[in-house]
Scaffold this motif. Structure first.
Motif, PDB file in Angstrom:
ATOM      1  N   ARG A  53      42.027  43.135  28.258  1.00  0.00           N
ATOM      2  CA  ARG A  53      42.402  41.915  27.537  1.00  0.00           C
ATOM      3  C   ARG A  53      43.458  41.098  28.270  1.00  0.00           C
ATOM      4  N   LEU A  54      44.324  41.769  29.016  1.00  0.00           N
ATOM      5  CA  LEU A  54      45.400  41.052  29.694  1.00  0.00           C
ATOM      6  C   LEU A  54      44.919  40.390  30.973  1.00  0.00           C
ATOM      7  N   THR A  55      44.102  41.100  31.759  1.00  0.00           N
ATOM      8  CA  THR A  55      43.691  40.597  33.072  1.00  0.00           C
ATOM      9  C   THR A  55      42.282  40.023  33.103  1.00  0.00           C
ATOM     10  N   ASN A  56      41.501  40.277  32.046  1.00  0.00           N
ATOM     11  CA  ASN A  56      40.087  39.871  31.983  1.00  0.00           C
ATOM     12  C   ASN A  56      39.216  40.568  33.015  1.00  0.00           C
ATOM     13  N   GLU A  57      39.726  41.618  33.654  1.00  0.00           N
ATOM     14  CA  GLU A  57      38.924  42.395  34.591  1.00  0.00           C
ATOM     15  C   GLU A  57      37.924  43.273  33.824  1.00  0.00           C
ATOM     16  N   VAL A  58      36.727  43.383  34.372  1.00  0.00           N
ATOM     17  CA  VAL A  58      35.685  44.196  33.748  1.00  0.00           C
ATOM     18  C   VAL A  58      35.651  45.561  34.428  1.00  0.00           C
ATOM     19  N   TYR A  59      35.631  46.631  33.614  1.00  0.00           N
ATOM     20  CA  TYR A  59      35.627  47.989  34.120  1.00  0.00           C
ATOM     21  C   TYR A  59      34.524  48.802  33.438  1.00  0.00           C
TER      22      TYR A  59
ATOM     23  N   PHE B 238      34.756  52.523  49.636  1.00  0.00           N
ATOM     24  CA  PHE B 238      33.433  53.070  49.357  1.00  0.00           C
ATOM     25  C   PHE B 238      33.490  54.258  48.397  1.00  0.00           C
ATOM     26  N   ILE B 239      34.574  54.338  47.629  1.00  0.00           N
ATOM     27  CA  ILE B 239      34.724  55.372  46.605  1.00  0.00           C
ATOM     28  C   ILE B 239      35.184  54.689  45.317  1.00  0.00           C
ATOM     29  N   VAL B 240      34.590  55.075  44.208  1.00  0.00           N
ATOM     30  CA  VAL B 240      34.952  54.489  42.916  1.00  0.00           C
ATOM     31  C   VAL B 240      36.432  54.723  42.656  1.00  0.00           C
TER      32      VAL B 240
ATOM     33  N   THR C 113      41.069  63.320  20.178  1.00  0.00           N
ATOM     34  CA  THR C 113      39.676  63.777  20.239  1.00  0.00           C
ATOM     35  C   THR C 113      38.954  63.415  21.528  1.00  0.00           C
ATOM     36  N   LYS C 114      39.458  62.463  22.296  1.00  0.00           N
ATOM     37  CA  LYS C 114      38.694  61.971  23.448  1.00  0.00           C
ATOM     38  C   LYS C 114      39.583  61.744  24.666  1.00  0.00           C
ATOM     39  N   LEU C 115      38.929  61.800  25.822  1.00  0.00           N
ATOM     40  CA  LEU C 115      39.546  61.419  27.094  1.00  0.00           C
ATOM     41  C   LEU C 115      38.911  60.115  27.549  1.00  0.00           C
ATOM     42  N   TYR C 116      39.712  59.245  28.140  1.00  0.00           N
ATOM     43  CA  TYR C 116      39.228  57.949  28.607  1.00  0.00           C
ATOM     44  C   TYR C 116      39.606  57.785  30.072  1.00  0.00           C
ATOM     45  N   MET C 117      38.602  57.454  30.891  1.00  0.00           N
ATOM     46  CA  MET C 117      38.845  57.140  32.301  1.00  0.00           C
ATOM     47  C   MET C 117      38.256  55.768  32.590  1.00  0.00           C
ATOM     48  N   VAL C 118      39.110  54.844  32.988  1.00  0.00           N
ATOM     49  CA  VAL C 118      38.698  53.460  33.233  1.00  0.00           C
ATOM     50  C   VAL C 118      38.567  53.274  34.744  1.00  0.00           C
ATOM     51  N   MET C 119      37.337  53.002  35.201  1.00  0.00           N
ATOM     52  CA  MET C 119      37.034  52.956  36.633  1.00  0.00           C
ATOM     53  C   MET C 119      36.371  51.630  36.997  1.00  0.00           C
ATOM     54  N   ASP C 120      36.116  51.460  38.277  1.00  0.00           N
ATOM     55  CA  ASP C 120      35.385  50.280  38.746  1.00  0.00           C
ATOM     56  C   ASP C 120      34.057  50.151  37.999  1.00  0.00           C
ATOM     57  N   PHE C 121      33.733  48.914  37.616  1.00  0.00           N
ATOM     58  CA  PHE C 121      32.397  48.648  37.094  1.00  0.00           C
ATOM     59  C   PHE C 121      31.508  48.278  38.278  1.00  0.00           C
TER      60      PHE C 121
ATOM     61  N   PRO D  85      21.456  61.077  45.638  1.00  0.00           N
ATOM     62  CA  PRO D  85      21.253  59.658  45.306  1.00  0.00           C
ATOM     63  C   PRO D  85      21.853  59.244  43.969  1.00  0.00           C
ATOM     64  N   GLU D  86      21.853  60.132  42.984  1.00  0.00           N
ATOM     65  CA  GLU D  86      22.373  59.774  41.656  1.00  0.00           C
ATOM     66  C   GLU D  86      23.878  59.532  41.664  1.00  0.00           C
ATOM     67  N   ASN D  87      24.577  60.077  42.648  1.00  0.00           N
ATOM     68  CA  ASN D  87      26.035  59.935  42.699  1.00  0.00           C
ATOM     69  C   ASN D  87      26.497  58.851  43.669  1.00  0.00           C
ATOM     70  N   ILE D  88      25.577  58.016  44.117  1.00  0.00           N
ATOM     71  CA  ILE D  88      25.917  56.889  44.985  1.00  0.00           C
ATOM     72  C   ILE D  88      25.578  55.604  44.239  1.00  0.00           C
ATOM     73  N   LEU D  89      26.571  54.764  44.024  1.00  0.00           N
ATOM     74  CA  LEU D  89      26.379  53.509  43.312  1.00  0.00           C
ATOM     75  C   LEU D  89      26.391  52.344  44.286  1.00  0.00           C
ATOM     76  N   LEU D  90      25.797  51.236  43.871  1.00  0.00           N
ATOM     77  CA  LEU D  90      25.754  50.020  44.674  1.00  0.00           C
ATOM     78  C   LEU D  90      26.489  48.907  43.935  1.00  0.00           C
ATOM     79  N   ASP D  91      27.419  48.255  44.632  1.00  0.00           N
ATOM     80  CA  ASP D  91      28.147  47.170  43.980  1.00  0.00           C
ATOM     81  C   ASP D  91      27.372  45.859  44.102  1.00  0.00           C
ATOM     82  N   SER D  92      27.970  44.785  43.618  1.00  0.00           N
ATOM     83  CA  SER D  92      27.274  43.500  43.574  1.00  0.00           C
ATOM     84  C   SER D  92      26.973  42.946  44.962  1.00  0.00           C
ATOM     85  N   ASP D  93      27.694  43.411  45.983  1.00  0.00           N
ATOM     86  CA  ASP D  93      27.461  42.962  47.361  1.00  0.00           C
ATOM     87  C   ASP D  93      26.539  43.892  48.132  1.00  0.00           C
ATOM     88  N   GLY D  94      26.065  44.938  47.496  1.00  0.00           N
ATOM     89  CA  GLY D  94      25.158  45.867  48.158  1.00  0.00           C
ATOM     90  C   GLY D  94      25.830  47.017  48.879  1.00  0.00           C
ATOM     91  N   HIS D  95      27.160  47.134  48.773  1.00  0.00           N
ATOM     92  CA  HIS D  95      27.865  48.241  49.410  1.00  0.00           C
ATOM     93  C   HIS D  95      27.888  49.445  48.480  1.00  0.00           C
TER      94      HIS D  95
END
Length: 490
Positions: A247-253, A286-288, A298-306, A353-363
């Motif tokens: 809410r403060l930075t408007n960054e999406v995660y 190249f690492i999240v 009751t829960k754990l929260y980890m906020v990472m790169d989207f 392959p399931e543990n490798i993600l692609l960002d919006s630029d293809g990296h």
């Protein structure tokens, strides 16, 4: 900002600014002025007369013998009492918003145990808001008992009983057991700041939550209320992953939400702790990246790169065989990420392959470090330091079998060298869409990985063939990148 209930002006949520405004706003109005200068232990001065908005919580404290008809025992007069007003609104227009008005009190027992409790009250100076349904707190108590061996810690017990006046709706009931789902503050629970303030004032319990609550820049200040929940990205046995906006930075995660009960039931607590520790320590393009981590009861929260490009498994299934120019880039980026992990004494152990993600630029970005081994936090045993080169080995059997190295399959002990084997398997699959040790059954594939040479597709270029072949050497010490790291790949 918060709206003053007396004059209607919008006020900054800074507590000092709000107190100053409220003193000016109602200080001269005898009907609305309340004798609320609260006496705090170990403080030479009483707080000024005021009514406080803390977020959307209205509080007032008293030190007189009667609190609007409620008689207090004389021995409790040195402890602060407040009237708390909370509201909560659903994102859906179907359900009416809720409000709670409660008395908050605190006192200490002879053994140092501190009690903070709330019960619903009808307060003459807190008027209900039009369209809001009133909920009652029958009892909400936090009991903090000093730790028998550590004076700076305590054990906290929470007792809660609430009357919602309705059988639903689900968004309201979720305040009791689930996260607030972006609906604002939990109307039926003490604020963390209230709990810390009361326990600090009422006793010598400075570190009750075992974190740096005095540091305004501490990540512990971040909680679920700081994020707007946008969409569910995926669900699993341990919880779910949601797209959120700060809410403060408007960054999406991407927010990973894990259920503590499931983690304990499936014995995944250590794995989750390992992942959190590694993600907090690693910073690489190249690492999240882990930006925030927090928890509730009751829960754990980890906020990472989207990372919005999907995973590599989906890409390979769509294109089957990838062009070698693409593969050259992807392998280079994965190799750089692996080298960074190895330099930090981290063995990844789950490259697939399931543990490798692609960002919006293809990296690419590596994710999921639950199976990794971090030698800095878990040093090797003496018997696991072997050879003249003092090789450090680990002997766990974990990961996905068809991407394991021969030394792990044979349980001979492994280290960072197994990651380069996994990269060779993955590289061959990228180019040919086939496993280089593929057999008629899963067992045959695993046996081929241990006993036979790789069946490398002849259609790939000579240079790519050489790289795959040298990655898939069964002797870890002669494997590509296992002597001079990524320099051997240049």
């Amino acid at each position: 900002t918060a709206r003053c209930k007396s004059c209607g002006l919008m006020i900054s949520r800074d507590i000092e600014a709000i107190e100053e405004h409220m003193i000016e706003c109602i200080g001269s109005n005898s009907r609305k002025s309340i004798a609320i200068s609260t006496s705090y232990p170990k403080s030479p001065n009483n707080r000024p007369k005021s009514m406080l908005f803390d977020g959307n919580t209205l509080t007032s404290g008293v030190n007189n013998m009667k609190l609007y008809g409620i008689t207090r025992k004389p021995e409790l007069e040195k402890y602060g009492t407040r009237i708390i007003y909370r509201t909560a609104r659903s994102q859906s227009k179907v359900y009416a918003p809720r409000e709670v008005c409660a008395l908050q009190d605190a006192f200490m027992d002879n053994d140092g145990t501190c009690y903070i409790y709330e019960v619903s009250v009808r307060h003459c100076d807190v008027r209900g808001m039009p369209g809001y349904v009133t909920a009652d707190i029958l009892l909400l108590m936090h009991v903090a008992k000093p730790h028998p061996t550590n004076p700076n810690m305590c054990n906290i017990t929470i007792i809660s009983q609430i009357d919602t006046r309705v059988q639903g709706p689900q968004w309201l009931l979720s305040f009791i057991t689930e996260e607030s789902n972006g609906l604002g503050n939990n109307i039926t629970s003490l604020r963390k700041e209230d709990l810390i303030r009361e326990l600090k004032q009422c006793g010598n319990l400075q570190d009750i939550l075992n974190d740096d609550t005095s540091n305004p820049d501490s990540e512990s200040k971040v909680n679920l209320d700081d994020f707007d929940l946008l969409a569910v990205l995926g669900r699993g046995g341990f919880g779910k992953v949601m797209q959120v906006r700060h809410r403060l930075t408007n960054e999406v995660y991407a927010m990973k939400i894990l259920k503590k009960t499931e983690l304990r039931r499936r014995r995944q607590v250590e794995r989750t702790h390992t992942e959190r520790t590694i993600l907090a320590a690693v910073r690489h393009p190249f690492i999240v990246c882990l930006h925030y981590a927090f928890q509730n009861s009751t829960k754990l929260y980890m906020v990472m790169d989207f990372v919005q490009g999907g995973d590599f498994f989906t890409l390979m299934r769509k294109f089957k065989r990838l062009p070698e120019d693409w593969v050259r880039l992807y392998v280079a980026e994965i190799a750089l990420a692996l080298q960074h992990l190895h330099d930090m004494e981290i063995v990844y152990r789950d490259l697939k392959p399931e543990n490798i993600l692609l960002d919006s630029d293809g990296h690419i970005k590596l994710t999921d470090f639950g199976l990794s081994r971090y030698f800095e936090t878990r040093p090797p045993a003496t018997e696991d330091i072997v050879g003249e080169e003092n090789d450090i080995l680990t002997r766990s059997f974990c990961g996905t079998e068809q991407y394991m190295s021969p030394e792990m399959l044979l349980q001979q002990g492994h280290n960072y060298r197994m990651d380069w084997w996994c990269l060779g398997l993955l590289m061959h699959e990228m180019i040919t869409s086939k496993h280089p040790f593929q057999g008629p059954s899963h067992y045959d594939t695993l046996r081929n990985m241990v006993t036979k040479a790789p069946n490398i597709d002849n259609r790939i270029t000579t240079s790519a063939h050489a790289v795959v072949k040298n990655f898939l050497i069964k002797n870890p010490k002669t494997r590509l990148c296992c002597k001079d790291g990524i320099n051997e790949l240049k």
